[in-house]
Design a protein around this motif. Structure first.
Motif, PDB file in Angstrom:
ATOM      1  N   THR A  80       0.790  -1.228   0.000  1.00  9.18           N
ATOM      2  CA  THR A  80       0.000   0.000   0.000  1.00  9.18           C
ATOM      3  C   THR A  80       0.823   1.279   0.000  1.00  9.18           C
ATOM      4  O   THR A  80       0.561   2.206  -0.771  1.00  9.18           O
ATOM      5  CB  THR A  80      -0.928   0.011   1.233  1.00  9.18           C
ATOM      6  OG1 THR A  80      -1.697  -1.193   1.264  1.00  9.18           O
ATOM      7  CG2 THR A  80      -1.849   1.220   1.207  1.00  9.18           C
ATOM      8  N   MET A 100       0.898   4.840  -2.510  1.00 10.63           N
ATOM      9  CA  MET A 100       0.274   6.037  -1.947  1.00 10.63           C
ATOM     10  C   MET A 100       1.238   7.217  -1.967  1.00 10.63           C
ATOM     11  O   MET A 100       0.857   8.340  -2.313  1.00 10.63           O
ATOM     12  CB  MET A 100      -0.183   5.754  -0.512  1.00 10.63           C
ATOM     13  CG  MET A 100      -1.346   4.791  -0.392  1.00 10.63           C
ATOM     14  SD  MET A 100      -1.807   4.462   1.333  1.00 10.63           S
ATOM     15  CE  MET A 100      -2.312   6.098   1.873  1.00 10.63           C
ATOM     16  N   LEU A 101       2.488   6.976  -1.577  1.00  8.06           N
ATOM     17  CA  LEU A 101       3.462   8.055  -1.562  1.00  8.06           C
ATOM     18  C   LEU A 101       3.675   8.610  -2.966  1.00  8.06           C
ATOM     19  O   LEU A 101       3.730   9.828  -3.170  1.00  8.06           O
ATOM     20  CB  LEU A 101       4.788   7.568  -0.984  1.00  8.06           C
ATOM     21  CG  LEU A 101       4.782   7.098   0.473  1.00  8.06           C
ATOM     22  CD1 LEU A 101       6.179   6.717   0.919  1.00  8.06           C
ATOM     23  CD2 LEU A 101       4.207   8.160   1.391  1.00  8.06           C
ATOM     24  N   GLU A 102       3.785   7.709  -3.937  1.00  7.97           N
ATOM     25  CA  GLU A 102       3.991   8.155  -5.314  1.00  7.97           C
ATOM     26  C   GLU A 102       2.791   8.943  -5.824  1.00  7.97           C
ATOM     27  O   GLU A 102       2.940   9.998  -6.454  1.00  7.97           O
ATOM     28  CB  GLU A 102       4.253   6.951  -6.214  1.00  7.97           C
ATOM     29  CG  GLU A 102       4.543   7.330  -7.660  1.00  7.97           C
ATOM     30  CD  GLU A 102       4.863   6.121  -8.529  1.00  7.97           C
ATOM     31  OE1 GLU A 102       5.115   6.315  -9.736  1.00  7.97           O
ATOM     32  OE2 GLU A 102       4.854   4.982  -8.013  1.00  7.97           O
ATOM     33  N   ALA A 103       1.591   8.444  -5.522  1.00  6.91           N
ATOM     34  CA  ALA A 103       0.379   9.111  -6.002  1.00  6.91           C
ATOM     35  C   ALA A 103       0.208  10.498  -5.383  1.00  6.91           C
ATOM     36  O   ALA A 103      -0.291  11.420  -6.035  1.00  6.91           O
ATOM     37  CB  ALA A 103      -0.848   8.249  -5.695  1.00  6.91           C
ATOM     38  N   GLU A 104       0.618  10.663  -4.141  1.00  4.11           N
ATOM     39  CA  GLU A 104       0.422  11.931  -3.446  1.00  4.11           C
ATOM     40  C   GLU A 104       1.638  12.844  -3.513  1.00  4.11           C
ATOM     41  O   GLU A 104       1.621  13.944  -2.951  1.00  4.11           O
ATOM     42  CB  GLU A 104       0.071  11.663  -1.972  1.00  4.11           C
ATOM     43  CG  GLU A 104      -1.209  10.887  -1.771  1.00  4.11           C
ATOM     44  CD  GLU A 104      -2.433  11.624  -2.301  1.00  4.11           C
ATOM     45  OE1 GLU A 104      -2.422  12.867  -2.284  1.00  4.11           O
ATOM     46  OE2 GLU A 104      -3.386  10.945  -2.749  1.00  4.11           O
ATOM     47  N   GLY A 105       2.718  12.391  -4.160  1.00  2.23           N
ATOM     48  CA  GLY A 105       3.902  13.227  -4.274  1.00  2.23           C
ATOM     49  C   GLY A 105       4.618  13.430  -2.958  1.00  2.23           C
ATOM     50  O   GLY A 105       5.115  14.526  -2.669  1.00  2.23           O
ATOM     51  N   ILE A 106       4.686  12.379  -2.155  1.00  3.54           N
ATOM     52  CA  ILE A 106       5.327  12.448  -0.840  1.00  3.54           C
ATOM     53  C   ILE A 106       6.674  11.741  -0.922  1.00  3.54           C
ATOM     54  O   ILE A 106       6.773  10.601  -1.385  1.00  3.54           O
ATOM     55  CB  ILE A 106       4.440  11.790   0.232  1.00  3.54           C
ATOM     56  CG1 ILE A 106       3.121  12.568   0.344  1.00  3.54           C
ATOM     57  CG2 ILE A 106       5.148  11.738   1.581  1.00  3.54           C
ATOM     58  CD1 ILE A 106       2.101  11.908   1.247  1.00  3.54           C
ATOM     59  N   ASP A 150       7.170  20.596  -0.221  1.00  3.43           N
ATOM     60  CA  ASP A 150       5.808  20.881  -0.674  1.00  3.43           C
ATOM     61  C   ASP A 150       5.303  19.725  -1.520  1.00  3.43           C
ATOM     62  O   ASP A 150       4.121  19.386  -1.488  1.00  3.43           O
ATOM     63  CB  ASP A 150       5.770  22.184  -1.468  1.00  3.43           C
ATOM     64  CG  ASP A 150       5.981  23.398  -0.578  1.00  3.43           C
ATOM     65  OD1 ASP A 150       5.684  23.310   0.629  1.00  3.43           O
ATOM     66  OD2 ASP A 150       6.466  24.429  -1.087  1.00  3.43           O
ATOM     67  N   ASP A 151       6.192  19.113  -2.300  1.00  2.00           N
ATOM     68  CA  ASP A 151       5.897  17.886  -3.021  1.00  2.00           C
ATOM     69  C   ASP A 151       7.226  17.183  -3.264  1.00  2.00           C
ATOM     70  O   ASP A 151       8.300  17.774  -3.122  1.00  2.00           O
ATOM     71  CB  ASP A 151       5.158  18.141  -4.336  1.00  2.00           C
ATOM     72  CG  ASP A 151       5.961  18.994  -5.298  1.00  2.00           C
ATOM     73  OD1 ASP A 151       6.949  18.489  -5.854  1.00  2.00           O
ATOM     74  OD2 ASP A 151       5.595  20.171  -5.489  1.00  2.00           O
TER      75      ASP A 151
END
Length: 317
Positions: A53, A57-63, A249-250
């Protein structure tokens, strides 16, 4: 056929339909669905879920990176790091510090409850007894620590001035005494999230204990739990400063400078995932205890439930 005969025939037809419906077998009810028993929470299945998971998620949210701690059944199930803390530096749950933000408020509440337990603070006394400045109020009611810790003191919430940058002095008293937010609700009537209220509770810890808030937290919460990689200090001590994750910020942008929280008790903590697991277990009554069980239960009770004070203990400061 007369109209009377037609009406009679219709009535007989209706009776026949009803009789047929009542006499036929009712449709079989579907078998009730019995959900599968939940799978036991284990390090293996938690890690498997995280691996499946978190990266996406990190990739999708730019984290850029994240650290995770999971406790269950009275033990640490896993602590994990994902992504990077800085370019070329993977997140390490035992070494990388993050800023958990408002989770800091649970530390502040625990500190208050320690002093309540020691008989040095009263949850239901007006906070004016503990302060060295006056709070502007719109209501004559008492304003208590119980209100502050349950976000029912009635203050409006303001973001302006909450976050500063390197070089900006953090003065907790000045932040609280200078231009405080307006009290827009009668105390005890309306839940309204308040960084100011929690920070005010932290300042009362400082006033009553006689030591700066950050020092009280170190001596009475962090050190007893062995949270050696955690601090409320701003800037961080030299041995921790190089281990804090850079903020972005991203994920594709430049790293931002270390943020200074203007009201430290409400959000200034820096900590590793491993350290946070120790704190979580303590809050669940496992291992080293910061509070007596009765005090801990009172801390997590709804604000309307007034319970007797726990037995007095010696001051921890």
């Amino acid at each position: 056929m007369t109209a009377r005969h037609l009406a009679a025939a219709a009535a007989l037809a209706a009776v026949a339909v009803l009789a047929t419906a009542c006499g036929s077998a009712a449709p079989a009810a579907p078998d009730p669905h019995v959900p599968d028993a939940p799978e036991a929470l284990t390090a293996a299945n938690v890690d498997a879920w995280l691996d499946e998971t978190l990266p996406g998620m990190l990739e999708a949210e730019g984290i850029a990176g994240a650290s995770v701690a999971v406790v269950g059944g009275g033990e640490v199930l896993t602590t994990r790091g994902f992504g990077t803390a800085a370019p070329g530096t993977p997140v390490d749950p035992a070494d990388t510090l993050f800023r958990p933000g408002s989770i800091s408020k649970v530390f502040t509440a625990t500190a208050v409850m320690q002093l309540v337990e020691a008989g040095e603070l009263d949850l239901d006394a007006d906070v004016a007894a503990y302060l060295d400045f006056e709070i502007e109020r719109n209501y004559p009611d008492d304003l208590t620590l119980r209100h502050l810790l349950s976000h029912t003191a009635g203050f409006e919430e303001r973001v302006a001035g909450l976050i500063g940058l390197d070089g900006e002095e953090v003065d907790l008293r000045a932040a609280l005494a200078t231009d405080p937010p307006e009290q827009v609700f009668r105390p005890g009537t309306t839940p309204s999230y308040s960084n100011y209220g929690n920070a005010l509770a932290g300042y009362i810890v400082e006033r009553v204990s006689g030591v700066p808030f950050e020092e009280y937290i170190e001596a009475n919460l962090l050190q007893p739990l062995g949270m050696d990689s955690s601090s409320f200090r701003q800037p961080l001590p030299a041995d921790l400063a190089g281990r804090v994750s850079e903020g972005y910020d991203d994920a594709g942008g430049p790293a931002q400078p270390f943020e200074y929280v203007g009201t430290p008790p409400a959000g200034a903590l820096s900590a590793t995932a491993d350290d946070m697991a120790k704190f979580m277990l303590s809050q669940l009554g496992v291992g080293t205890q910061l509070l007596e069980a009765a005090t801990r239960e009172q801390m997590f009770s709804p604000p309307s439930k007034r319970t007797a004070s726990a037995p007095s203990l010696k001051r921890r400061a």
